[in-house]
Design a protein around this motif. Structure first.
Motif, PDB file in Angstrom:
ATOM      1  N   CYS A   1      56.813   3.769 -69.520  1.00 32.26           N
ATOM      2  CA  CYS A   1      55.476   3.049 -69.935  1.00 32.26           C
ATOM      3  C   CYS A   1      55.556   1.623 -69.504  1.00 32.26           C
ATOM      4  O   CYS A   1      54.853   1.077 -68.764  1.00 32.26           O
ATOM      5  CB  CYS A   1      54.874   3.237 -71.129  1.00 32.26           C
ATOM      6  SG  CYS A   1      54.517   5.178 -71.271  1.00 32.26           S
TER       7      CYS A   1
ATOM      8  N   MET B   1      52.498  -0.462 -69.028  1.00 32.23           N
ATOM      9  CA  MET B   1      51.395  -0.310 -70.164  1.00 32.23           C
ATOM     10  C   MET B   1      52.176   0.235 -71.415  1.00 32.23           C
ATOM     11  O   MET B   1      53.366   0.492 -71.387  1.00 32.23           O
ATOM     12  CB  MET B   1      50.664   1.140 -69.628  1.00 32.23           C
ATOM     13  CG  MET B   1      51.310   2.435 -69.413  1.00 32.23           C
ATOM     14  SD  MET B   1      50.299   3.795 -69.058  1.00 32.23           S
ATOM     15  CE  MET B   1      49.886   3.453 -67.299  1.00 32.23           C
TER      16      MET B   1
ATOM     17  N   THR C   1      52.778   2.954 -74.589  1.00 32.66           N
ATOM     18  CA  THR C   1      52.924   4.556 -74.685  1.00 32.66           C
ATOM     19  C   THR C   1      51.544   4.956 -75.242  1.00 32.66           C
ATOM     20  O   THR C   1      51.048   6.044 -74.758  1.00 32.66           O
ATOM     21  CB  THR C   1      54.140   4.974 -75.739  1.00 32.66           C
ATOM     22  OG1 THR C   1      55.308   4.387 -75.036  1.00 32.66           O
ATOM     23  CG2 THR C   1      54.351   6.568 -75.993  1.00 32.66           C
TER      24      THR C   1
ATOM     25  N   THR D   1      48.767   3.694 -74.582  1.00 29.62           N
ATOM     26  CA  THR D   1      47.677   3.625 -73.601  1.00 29.62           C
ATOM     27  C   THR D   1      47.777   4.987 -72.741  1.00 29.62           C
ATOM     28  O   THR D   1      46.960   5.642 -72.332  1.00 29.62           O
ATOM     29  CB  THR D   1      48.066   2.449 -72.764  1.00 29.62           C
ATOM     30  OG1 THR D   1      47.562   1.190 -73.740  1.00 29.62           O
ATOM     31  CG2 THR D   1      46.764   2.417 -71.568  1.00 29.62           C
ATOM     32  N   ALA D   2      49.227   5.249 -72.223  1.00 28.63           N
ATOM     33  CA  ALA D   2      49.664   6.466 -71.593  1.00 28.63           C
ATOM     34  C   ALA D   2      49.019   7.719 -71.869  1.00 28.63           C
ATOM     35  O   ALA D   2      48.376   8.584 -71.448  1.00 28.63           O
ATOM     36  CB  ALA D   2      51.031   6.282 -71.287  1.00 28.63           C
TER      37      ALA D   2
ATOM     38  N   VAL E   1      52.073  10.599 -62.826  1.00 31.89           N
ATOM     39  CA  VAL E   1      52.133   9.119 -62.894  1.00 31.89           C
ATOM     40  C   VAL E   1      53.603   8.940 -62.536  1.00 31.89           C
ATOM     41  O   VAL E   1      54.475   9.482 -63.095  1.00 31.89           O
ATOM     42  CB  VAL E   1      51.933   8.618 -64.488  1.00 31.89           C
ATOM     43  CG1 VAL E   1      52.338   7.002 -64.351  1.00 31.89           C
ATOM     44  CG2 VAL E   1      50.480   8.657 -64.696  1.00 31.89           C
TER      45      VAL E   1
END
Length: 91
Positions: free
Chosen positions: A22, A27, A29, A31-32, A50
């Protein structure tokens, strides 16, 4: 929109790798996981893949390669022929 906390159990090494990936793609984690949940609900399927732009040169992979090179240089390796590996796999 109100917020809640999601607690997930996972292998410590997997979390470490997830956090690093991430970070590599810019980003958090959290957000992911939110991206995944929103897309999963919206599309009602596993929604996307991704991929970091070049995983070979990621910091984590470079550290792993450096450790492997050091082990080779120090002679701390085990070698097996393909026949030996196949025999091990069939045992």
């Amino acid at each position: 929109m109100s917020q809640t906390t999601l607690s997930v159990r996972m292998d410590a090494e997997l979390k470490k790798q997830l956090d690093a990936l991430c970070d590599d793609v810019g980003m958090t984690t959290s957000t992911a996981i939110n991206m995944f949940a929103k897309a999963f609900v919206r599309e009602r399927r596993l929604p996307f893949e991704v991929v970091a732009s070049d995983l070979f040169y990621s910091e984590a992979n470079m550290k792993h390669l450096q450790r492997s090179i050091k082990q080779l240089e120090e002679g701390r390796v085990i070698t097996k022929t393909m026949d030996e590996l196949e025999k091990m796999a069939n045992e």
